[in-house]
Design a protein around this motif. Structure first.
Motif, PDB file in Angstrom:
ATOM      1  N   TYR A  54       1.271  -0.823   0.574  1.00 24.28           N
ATOM      2  CA  TYR A  54       0.072  -0.158   0.121  1.00 24.28           C
ATOM      3  C   TYR A  54       0.863   1.412   0.020  1.00 24.28           C
ATOM      4  O   TYR A  54       0.642   1.898  -0.796  1.00 24.28           O
ATOM      5  N   THR A  55       1.893   1.205   0.500  1.00 25.92           N
ATOM      6  CA  THR A  55       2.946   2.420   0.516  1.00 25.92           C
ATOM      7  C   THR A  55       3.838   2.462  -0.520  1.00 25.92           C
ATOM      8  O   THR A  55       4.063   3.645  -0.678  1.00 25.92           O
ATOM      9  N   THR A  56       3.753   1.938  -1.270  1.00 21.62           N
ATOM     10  CA  THR A  56       4.525   1.508  -2.202  1.00 21.62           C
ATOM     11  C   THR A  56       3.953   2.632  -3.571  1.00 21.62           C
ATOM     12  O   THR A  56       4.110   2.805  -4.214  1.00 21.62           O
ATOM     13  N   ALA A  57       2.747   1.654  -3.760  1.00 23.70           N
ATOM     14  CA  ALA A  57       1.798   2.527  -4.195  1.00 23.70           C
ATOM     15  C   ALA A  57       0.886   3.530  -4.289  1.00 23.70           C
ATOM     16  O   ALA A  57       1.263   4.446  -5.627  1.00 23.70           O
ATOM     17  N   ALA A  58       1.745   4.350  -3.157  1.00 21.79           N
ATOM     18  CA  ALA A  58       1.116   6.023  -3.068  1.00 21.79           C
ATOM     19  C   ALA A  58       2.345   6.309  -3.154  1.00 21.79           C
ATOM     20  O   ALA A  58       2.106   7.436  -4.104  1.00 21.79           O
ATOM     21  N   ARG A  59       3.579   5.756  -2.710  1.00 19.35           N
ATOM     22  CA  ARG A  59       4.706   6.319  -3.782  1.00 19.35           C
ATOM     23  C   ARG A  59       4.773   6.878  -5.219  1.00 19.35           C
ATOM     24  O   ARG A  59       4.249   7.666  -5.782  1.00 19.35           O
ATOM     25  N   SER A  60       4.506   5.383  -5.833  1.00 22.39           N
ATOM     26  CA  SER A  60       3.738   5.575  -7.018  1.00 22.39           C
ATOM     27  C   SER A  60       2.596   6.835  -7.690  1.00 22.39           C
ATOM     28  O   SER A  60       2.925   7.202  -8.903  1.00 22.39           O
ATOM     29  N   GLY A  61       1.782   6.422  -7.278  1.00 17.43           N
ATOM     30  CA  GLY A  61       0.721   7.303  -7.071  1.00 17.43           C
ATOM     31  C   GLY A  61       1.518   8.933  -7.666  1.00 17.43           C
ATOM     32  O   GLY A  61       0.939   9.374  -8.163  1.00 17.43           O
ATOM     33  N   LYS A  62       2.461   9.312  -6.627  1.00 13.44           N
ATOM     34  CA  LYS A  62       2.828  10.329  -6.048  1.00 13.44           C
ATOM     35  C   LYS A  62       3.378  11.219  -7.346  1.00 13.44           C
ATOM     36  O   LYS A  62       2.955  12.353  -8.354  1.00 13.44           O
ATOM     37  N   ALA A  63       4.442  10.137  -7.839  1.00 12.76           N
ATOM     38  CA  ALA A  63       5.378   9.818  -9.400  1.00 12.76           C
ATOM     39  C   ALA A  63       4.317  10.192 -10.260  1.00 12.76           C
ATOM     40  O   ALA A  63       5.071  10.914 -11.063  1.00 12.76           O
ATOM     41  N   ARG A  64       3.333   9.298 -10.780  1.00 12.49           N
ATOM     42  CA  ARG A  64       2.323   9.681 -12.155  1.00 12.49           C
ATOM     43  C   ARG A  64       1.617  10.942 -11.734  1.00 12.49           C
ATOM     44  O   ARG A  64       1.889  11.474 -12.844  1.00 12.49           O
ATOM     45  N   VAL A  65       1.671  11.803 -10.611  1.00 14.43           N
ATOM     46  CA  VAL A  65       1.094  12.739 -10.664  1.00 14.43           C
ATOM     47  C   VAL A  65       1.925  14.244 -11.233  1.00 14.43           C
ATOM     48  O   VAL A  65       1.691  15.025 -12.121  1.00 14.43           O
ATOM     49  N   ALA A  66       3.701  13.309 -10.792  1.00  7.71           N
ATOM     50  CA  ALA A  66       3.618  14.704 -10.547  1.00  7.71           C
ATOM     51  C   ALA A  66       4.758  14.234 -12.583  1.00  7.71           C
ATOM     52  O   ALA A  66       4.648  15.455 -12.789  1.00  7.71           O
ATOM     53  N   SER A  67       4.372  13.436 -12.987  1.00 13.58           N
ATOM     54  CA  SER A  67       4.881  13.260 -14.668  1.00 13.58           C
ATOM     55  C   SER A  67       4.198  13.722 -15.305  1.00 13.58           C
ATOM     56  O   SER A  67       4.350  14.769 -15.893  1.00 13.58           O
ATOM     57  N   ALA A  68       2.696  13.601 -14.707  1.00 12.90           N
ATOM     58  CA  ALA A  68       1.316  14.207 -15.569  1.00 12.90           C
ATOM     59  C   ALA A  68       1.325  15.433 -15.836  1.00 12.90           C
ATOM     60  O   ALA A  68       0.840  16.502 -16.203  1.00 12.90           O
ATOM     61  N   GLN A  69       2.156  15.802 -14.116  1.00 14.54           N
ATOM     62  CA  GLN A  69       1.665  18.163 -14.323  1.00 14.54           C
ATOM     63  C   GLN A  69       2.892  18.331 -14.947  1.00 14.54           C
ATOM     64  O   GLN A  69       3.030  19.052 -15.530  1.00 14.54           O
ATOM     65  N   ALA A  70       3.399  17.865 -15.150  1.00 14.21           N
ATOM     66  CA  ALA A  70       5.641  17.647 -16.505  1.00 14.21           C
ATOM     67  C   ALA A  70       4.748  18.029 -17.751  1.00 14.21           C
ATOM     68  O   ALA A  70       4.654  18.706 -18.608  1.00 14.21           O
ATOM     69  N   ALA A  71       4.366  17.477 -17.842  1.00 14.01           N
ATOM     70  CA  ALA A  71       3.387  16.586 -19.844  1.00 14.01           C
ATOM     71  C   ALA A  71       2.727  18.191 -19.876  1.00 14.01           C
ATOM     72  O   ALA A  71       2.395  17.958 -21.104  1.00 14.01           O
ATOM     73  N   LEU A  72       1.794  18.316 -18.560  1.00  8.73           N
ATOM     74  CA  LEU A  72       0.859  18.739 -19.124  1.00  8.73           C
ATOM     75  C   LEU A  72       1.375  20.527 -19.060  1.00  8.73           C
ATOM     76  O   LEU A  72       1.053  21.386 -19.930  1.00  8.73           O
ATOM     77  N   ARG A  73       2.283  20.836 -18.286  1.00 11.53           N
ATOM     78  CA  ARG A  73       2.632  21.949 -18.234  1.00 11.53           C
ATOM     79  C   ARG A  73       3.837  22.315 -20.066  1.00 11.53           C
ATOM     80  O   ARG A  73       4.146  23.045 -20.309  1.00 11.53           O
TER      81      ARG A  73
END
Length: 399
Positions: free
Chosen positions: A157-176
Motif C-alpha cells: 500500500y505504501t509503495t502504491a501511494a509513492r508510485s501514485g505521487k510520481a505519476r501525478v508529478a509526471s502528468a503535471q510535467a507533461a501538461l506543462r
C-alpha cells in the motif's frame, strides 16, 4: 611758252609736297608714341571693386576621418519553435514597429490544444489513483499496528501511494510541456524594435527552427568605422563623432566601443558608434565621419578667398598700391565657410576675400569701403594706420 612754264612750276610744287610728306612720315615713324599715363591705366584696371580682410587665428577641432557601414546594433532572429503546424495568421510586415510581447504570427493551435486536453485528463487519472493509494495506506496503518495486516501488505500500500505521487508529478510535467507548446503557437516579439526581415508566409507549414522574422532591437543603429590601427589609440569611448550619410545629411554620434582586434589583411580596426534614431539613417548605408580628438591653433580665411587653379590653391594679396599678387598656399581643415591655411601667407597679409575668382596676378583693384586696407590714413590721424579685422571665434564641428 608761258603755259609750259606754269606746268613746270606746278610739277615742282607737287614734287616738293611729296618730299615734305615723306620727311614728315619718316619723322613720325622715328618718334616713339607717347606712353599712356600710368595713372589712367591704373584707373582702368581698378574698376573691379573687392573686399579684403586678414587671416584669423583661433582654436580649431582636430578631426580624424574614417569610412564605414551602418548596421543594426543587435538583430534578433525570431523563428518557429514548433514543427508540423500550419501558419494561420501573420500580423506584421517589414518596417512595422513592434512592442515586446506583441503577437507577430499564429500557428493553427488545434492539434496542440487537443494534446493539452489529453494531458489534463491523464493528470486527473493520476491524481485519482494517488488518492486511492493514500486512502488504503491511511485505512491499514491502524490495523498494521495491531497486527491485523501483515507488514508485506502494508508495504504494498505504501509503495502504491509513492508510485501514485510520481505519476501525478509526471502528468503535471507533461501538461506543462503541452501548455508551453500551446503558447508557442503564438509568435511574439522578444523586445521593442522594427521588423527588418519577414520570411513568414500565410498557410505554410514551417519546420522547427525556421526563421520567420528579424527584428532590429530597440530600433538602434550603429556606425562601424574602419580606422587604421595606428590611430585607434587616439579614440576613446564617449568621444563625439559627426557622421555624413548619403544625401549629405549630418548626424551626431558617440563612440561606444573600440574593437579589441585588427583585420590581419587591412590592419584596420573597428570603432562602434551609437547613432540616434533618425529617418535619415538606415541599416546598410555607407557613411563617412570625423572623430573629434582635440583642438589646435589654426590660421583661417573665408573659403571665397581661395581660388583653385590647376589643382592648387591660391590667394590674392593686396599691397599698399592696391595691386594684387597671386600667392600659392597649402590648405588644411575646412569647417563651415572657412578654410585653414598651412603655408604661403602670414597672419598680417591682406587678402581679397570677395571677388578673387575674377583676378589675375598684377591686377589693380579697388578695396571696398569698410574692408581692411594697408596704408589708409584715418581722418584726423597724423600717419597712416592699418585697420584690423575683428577676430571671430573659431567655429567647431557641431556635436
Amino acid at each position: 611758252m608761258k603755259k609750259i612754264a606754269i606746268t613746270k612750276k606746278n610739277a615742282a610744287l607737287a614734287a616738293a609736297a611729296v618730299v615734305g610728306g615723306a620727311a614728315l612720315a619718316w619723322v613720325s615713324a622715328a618718334t616713339p608714341p607717347q606712353a599712356a599715363e600710368p595713372a589712367a591705366e591704373a584707373r582702368q584696371k581698378a574698376m573691379l571693386t573687392v573686399t579684403a580682410s586678414r587671416p584669423q587665428s583661433g582654436q580649431w577641432p582636430v578631426a580624424l576621418s574614417a569610412n564605414g557601414g551602418i548596421f543594426a546594433w543587435q538583430e534578433a532572429v525570431i523563428g518557429s519553435e514548433l514543427s508540423g503546424l500550419r501558419l494561420a495568421e501573420v500580423g506584421v510586415n517589414v518596417g512595422d514597429h513592434v512592442k515586446a510581447g506583441q503577437i507577430l504570427a499564429r500557428f493553427d493551435p488545434a492539434t496542440v490544444a487537443a494534446d493539452v486536453e489529453q494531458k489534463e485528463a491523464a493528470l486527473e487519472e493520476a491524481r485519482s489513483a494517488l488518492a486511492e493509494a493514500q486512502s488504503n495506506v491511511a485505512r491499514t496503518e491502524p490495523l498494521a499496528a495491531s497486527g491485523l495486516v501483515s507488514a508485506q501488505q502494508m508495504t504494498q500500500y505504501t509503495t502504491a501511494a509513492r508510485s501514485g505521487k510520481a505519476r501525478v508529478a509526471s502528468a503535471q510535467a507533461a501538461l506543462r510541456s503541452a501548455q508551453v507548446r500551446l503558447r508557442q503557437t503564438e509568435v511574439r516579439a522578444p523586445d521593442d524594435g522594427v521588423i527588418s526581415v519577414r520570411s513568414a508566409t500565410l498557410g505554410s507549414v514551417a519546420p522547427q527552427g525556421q526563421e520567420l522574422f528579424r527584428l532590429i532591437r530597440q530600433n538602434r543603429l550603429e556606425w562601424r568605422a574602419e580606422v587604421p590601427g595606428s590611430d585607434l589609440r587616439r579614440i576613446k569611448p564617449g568621444q563625439a563623432v559627426t557622421l555624413i550619410v548619403a544625401g549629405g545629411a549630418s548626424l551626431a554620434g558617440k563612440v561606444r566601443m573600440v574593437g579589441p582586434t585588427l583585420d590581419p589583411n587591412t590592419r584596420n580596426g573597428l570603432v562602434y558608434i551609437d547613432l540616434p534614431v533618425s529617418p535619415e539613417v538606415q541599416a546598410g548605408l555607407f557613411a563617412r565621419g570625423q572623430f573629434e580628438i582635440g583642438q589646435a591653433p589654426a590660421l583661417t580665411v573665408q573659403q571665397s578667398a581661395v581660388v583653385m587653379r590647376d589643382g592648387y590653391g591660391y590667394v590674392f594679396k593686396v599691397d599698399k598700391d592696391e595691386k594684387v599678387s597671386q600667392t600659392r598656399v597649402s590648405l588644411g581643415r575646412r569647417v563651415g565657410e572657412r578654410v585653414e591655411l598651412l603655408a604661403g601667407v602670414g597672419a598680417d597679409a591682406l587678402l581679397v576675400d570677395q571677388g578673387a575668382g575674377f583676378l589675375a596676378d598684377g591686377d589693380v583693384v579697388k578695396v571696398a569701403a569698410g574692408s581692411a586696407a594697408p596704408g589708409r590714413a584715418r581722418p584726423g590721424s597724423p600717419e597712416p594706420v592699418e585697420s584690423e579685422p575683428k577676430l571671430a571665434r573659431a567655429s567647431t564641428i557641431s556635436r
